[in-house]
Design an enzyme around this catalytic site. Structure first.
Site, PDB file in Angstrom:
ATOM      1  N   TYR A   1       0.754  -1.260  -0.065  1.00 47.68           N
ATOM      2  CA  TYR A   1       0.104   0.088   0.012  1.00 47.68           C
ATOM      3  C   TYR A   1       0.783   1.527   0.050  1.00 47.68           C
ATOM      4  O   TYR A   1       0.338   2.254   0.463  1.00 47.68           O
ATOM      5  CB  TYR A   1      -0.840   0.000   1.171  1.00 47.68           C
ATOM      6  CG  TYR A   1      -2.101  -0.874   0.814  1.00 47.68           C
ATOM      7  CD1 TYR A   1      -3.182  -0.787  -0.046  1.00 47.68           C
ATOM      8  CD2 TYR A   1      -2.394  -1.957   1.834  1.00 47.68           C
ATOM      9  CE1 TYR A   1      -4.380  -1.507   0.022  1.00 47.68           C
ATOM     10  CE2 TYR A   1      -3.357  -2.734   1.652  1.00 47.68           C
ATOM     11  CZ  TYR A   1      -4.520  -2.514   0.521  1.00 47.68           C
ATOM     12  OH  TYR A   1      -5.648  -3.416   0.456  1.00 47.68           O
TER      13      TYR A   1
ATOM     14  N   HIS B   1      -9.684  -6.933  -2.326  1.00 49.09           N
ATOM     15  CA  HIS B   1      -9.037  -5.956  -2.977  1.00 49.09           C
ATOM     16  C   HIS B   1      -8.932  -6.249  -4.472  1.00 49.09           C
ATOM     17  O   HIS B   1      -9.027  -7.564  -4.831  1.00 49.09           O
ATOM     18  CB  HIS B   1      -7.687  -5.772  -2.341  1.00 49.09           C
ATOM     19  CG  HIS B   1      -6.477  -5.318  -3.433  1.00 49.09           C
ATOM     20  ND1 HIS B   1      -6.216  -3.867  -3.552  1.00 49.09           N
ATOM     21  CD2 HIS B   1      -5.699  -5.760  -4.402  1.00 49.09           C
ATOM     22  CE1 HIS B   1      -5.402  -3.545  -4.355  1.00 49.09           C
ATOM     23  NE2 HIS B   1      -5.205  -4.667  -5.050  1.00 49.09           N
TER      24      HIS B   1
END
Ligand code: UDP
Length: 140
Positions: A51, A117
Site C-alpha cells: 500500500y 482488494h
C-alpha cells in the site's frame, strides 16, 4: 476484449468470517478464473510495501494494521477484461456506495474492512501479481 489477469485479495474481515469460498464463487460467477491462490499472513513490511502508494493518506496506518490482523487469500484471476470484471463485481470502496449484488455490498463491514482488494489497472495488476507470486505459481 482480450483475456487478461488481475490481482485480488480476500481481506482479513472476510477470512475471519469464513467467506473465502463465498467471495471466490462471486468472482467465478463474474467470469473470472482463479489461476493462483494462497492463504498467507502478511507481514507489516509486506503490507506497507503493498500500500506504499497510500502512505501519505490519513488511513494508511490503520489500513496496514487491519491487513495484518489476520490471514488473507491472495489470488491471480484471469478472464475477459479481468481488471474491470473484478472491479465491477467487487463494488465501490465504501460499502455504503456499493451496488447491490457486489462483494462489498454483500459482505463488507466498513470502508476499511471491505472484504476484497482488486487491482485498478493492468499495469498495477502486473506489479501486484509479481509482489506475491512467482511465475511458476500461476497455472492458467
Ligand atoms: N481505505 C480506508 N479508508 C478510506 C479509503 C480507503 O481504510 O477512506 C482502505 C480500504 O480498505 C480500501 C483501501 O484502503 O480498499 C485502498 O483504497 P483505494 O482508494 O485504493 O480503494 P479500492 O481500490 O480498494 O476500492
Amino acid at each position: 476484449m482480450a483475456v487478461t489477469r488481475t490481482f485480488s485479495i480476500i481481506k482479513p474481515d472476510a477470512t475471519r468470517r469464513n467467506l473465502t469460498g463465498a467471495i471466490t464463487k462471486m468472482l467465478e460467477e463474474a467470469g473470472l478464473r482463479v489461476v493462483a491462490s494462497k492463504r498467507i499472513q502478511m507481514t507489516q513490511e509486506q503490507a506497507e510495501g503493498f500500500y506504499a502508494v497510500h502512505k501519505e493518506r490519513p488511513f494508511f496506518n490503520d489500513l496496514v494494521s487491519f491487513m495484518i490482523s489476520g490471514p488473507v487469500v491472495v489470488q491471480v484471476l484471469e478472464g475477459e477484461d479481468a481488471v474491470k470484471a473484478n472491479r465491477d463485481v467487487m463494488g465501490a470502496t465504501n460499502p455504503a456506495d456499493a451496488a447491490e449484488g457486489t462483494i462489498r455490498k454483500t459482505f463488507a463491514e466498513s470502508i476499511e474492512a471491505n472484504s476484497a482488494h482488486g487491482s485498478d489497472s493492468e499495469e498495477n495488476a502486473a506489479i501486484e501479481i509479481a509482489y506475491f507470486f512467482k511465475p511458476e505459481e500461476i497455472v492458467g
